[in-house]
Design an enzyme around this catalytic site. Structure first.
Site, PDB file in Angstrom:
ATOM      1  N   CYS A 118       8.525   6.636  -0.012  1.00  0.00           N
ATOM      2  CA  CYS A 118       9.055   6.620  -1.419  1.00  0.00           C
ATOM      3  C   CYS A 118       8.535   7.931  -2.214  1.00  0.00           C
ATOM      4  CB  CYS A 118       8.636   5.311  -1.772  1.00  0.00           C
ATOM      5  SG  CYS A 118       9.008   4.999  -3.592  1.00  0.00           S
ATOM      6  N   HIS A 146      -1.920  -2.644   6.026  1.00  0.00           N
ATOM      7  CA  HIS A 146      -0.476  -2.214   5.684  1.00  0.00           C
ATOM      8  C   HIS A 146      -0.038  -0.845   5.993  1.00  0.00           C
ATOM      9  CE1 HIS A 146       2.911  -1.709   3.191  1.00  0.00           C
ATOM     10  NE2 HIS A 146       3.379  -3.202   3.139  1.00  0.00           N
ATOM     11  N   GLU A 148       1.548   1.499   4.322  1.00  0.00           N
ATOM     12  CA  GLU A 148       1.334   2.167   3.107  1.00  0.00           C
ATOM     13  C   GLU A 148      -0.050   2.785   3.090  1.00  0.00           C
ATOM     14  OE1 GLU A 148       2.887   1.044  -0.942  1.00  0.00           O
ATOM     15  OE2 GLU A 148       1.304   2.375  -1.827  1.00  0.00           O
ATOM     16  N   SER A 289      12.773  -4.917  -0.784  1.00  0.00           N
ATOM     17  CA  SER A 289      13.620  -4.663   0.503  1.00  0.00           C
ATOM     18  C   SER A 289      14.625  -5.608   0.693  1.00  0.00           C
ATOM     19  CB  SER A 289      12.529  -4.476   1.402  1.00  0.00           C
ATOM     20  OG  SER A 289      11.657  -5.374   1.491  1.00  0.00           O
TER      21      SER A 289
HETATM   22 FE1  SF4 Z   1       8.827   2.861  -3.985  1.00  0.00          FE
HETATM   23 FE2  SF4 Z   1      10.307   0.482  -4.076  1.00  0.00          FE
HETATM   24 FE3  SF4 Z   1       7.848   0.653  -2.645  1.00  0.00          FE
HETATM   25 FE4  SF4 Z   1       7.907   0.893  -5.194  1.00  0.00          FE
HETATM   26  S1  SF4 Z   1       8.505  -1.078  -4.034  1.00  0.00           S
HETATM   27  S2  SF4 Z   1       6.709   2.234  -3.798  1.00  0.00           S
HETATM   28  S3  SF4 Z   1       9.617   1.974  -5.567  1.00  0.00           S
HETATM   29  S4  SF4 Z   1       9.658   1.652  -2.204  1.00  0.00           S
END
Ligand code: SF4
Length: 331
Positions: A118, A146, A148, A289
């Protein structure tokens, strides 16, 4: 919190006398897919069209089994590590982002790769690089393990970034006074928890540098605001999302914090009719998601048990964020 992830077959309503009792549904808005998830799914779909099946995807493209199964049916193969991708096969990196070593490894093998990270996560990656270039040690607020967090921490050299998960962690941090510090955050955190951690960091390290607004993304904060807006009026809130979806978990927590029981479910079939005993107003939302079709599936099932009236409670204008596709797929 009480949020649970039941894995049980759907049962008939317990009390037949209540079977068609009224049920008011407050449906939170915004909910469901965000621009980053839309983009990530489109990248996989376009990659299958461009390269032909199979296209490999490293990690679940987004944390939703329904989405992943849909892409598998179209020709995607999901793997956890690059060494599971055969030489010469195209591979997509998931929306959560990857450590720098992953594209480097893909390059060294000559793999054709596409990055579905993202753009709001990529923005945090660039901030991390800039902080290290400026000589600052980074305190990264996020959840251990996680993807990320693994991806963002992997943007900078080992030892340049420290994970902070709680206010208690802040109290335990020890750094020399002269070490310049900065903080960054995961994009899908609880807005309220993060504010508390940032306050604690600023109190303990008054010279710490941080982004003007923490990096929690618009989709995460909008969905949390929408749950807050309905929680007091609801006897129960159902959050549609996966147990490994950070933003979905946070939605259930937000409801619980406000004193409203909340359950995280992946599909309508996970709803235990007993949860509805005594419930006259039910809140419904979906993580970033989770596709809208799963919301309708829940409404349809509830409608077989109760006389449902729907009300959408909107706390923000329509989200109209759209992210560009990677260059290789843009045309
Ligand atoms: Fe990007 Fe959606 Fe994750 Fe927010 S929730 S960082 S907009 S993928």
């Amino acid at each position: 919190m009480n949020a649970t992830f039941p894995d049980q077959a759907r049962k008939a309503p317990v009390d037949a006398a209540d079977a068609k009792a009224p049920l008011k549904l407050l449906i939170a808005a915004p909910r469901g897919f965000c621009a980053g998830v839309d983009r990530a799914i489109e990248i996989v779909e376009r990659a299958i069209t461009r390269y032909g099946a199979p296209v490999y995807v490293r990690h679940e493209i987004v944390h939703n089994r329904f989405v992943v199964d849909g892409l598998k049916a179209k020709g995607a193969i999901f793997v956890e590590e690059l060494d599971e991708v055969p030489d010469g096969a195209p591979v997509v990196f998931s929306a959560h982002g990857v450590p720098k070593v992953i594209p480097a490894e893909a390059n060294s093998r000559g793999l054709d790769w596409l990055d579905a990270t993202c753009p709001l996560v990529s923005k945090v990656h660039r901030q991390a690089e800039r902080q290290v270039e400026a000589g600052r040690h980074i305190l990264f607020i996020g959840h251990h393990g996680h993807p990320e967090v693994i991806g963002t921490m992997g943007q900078v050299p080992d030892g340049a970034i420290t994970l902070v998960e709680t206010v208690e962690d802040v109290a335990r941090l020890e750094f020399p006074d002269e070490l310049p510090l900065s903080f960054l955050t995961q994009t899908t955190l609880s807005v309220d928890d993060t504010a508390e951690i940032v306050t604690a960091l600023r109190a303990r390290f008054p010279r710490i540098v941080g982004p003007r607004a923490e990096d929690i993304c618009y989709a995460t904060s909008n969905r949390q605001a929408a749950v807050k807006a309905i929680a007091d009026a609801c006897d129960l809130i159902l959050v549609i999302g996966a147990p490994n979806s950070s933003n979905s978990l946070r939605l259930a927590e937000v409801a619980e914090r406000q004193g409203t029981r909340a359950f995280l479910i992946q599909r309508a079939s996970e709803i235990d009719p007993a949860w509805l005993d005594g419930v006259t107003t039910l809140g419904l939302t979906a993580g970033a998601s989770a596709p809208e079709i799963l919301v309708r599936e829940v409404v349809d099932l509830l409608s077989t048990w109760r006389t449902v009236t729907e009300e959408t409670v909107k706390v923000r204008d329509e989200e109209n964020m759209v992210f560009k596709l990677p260059r290789q797929l843009a045309s």
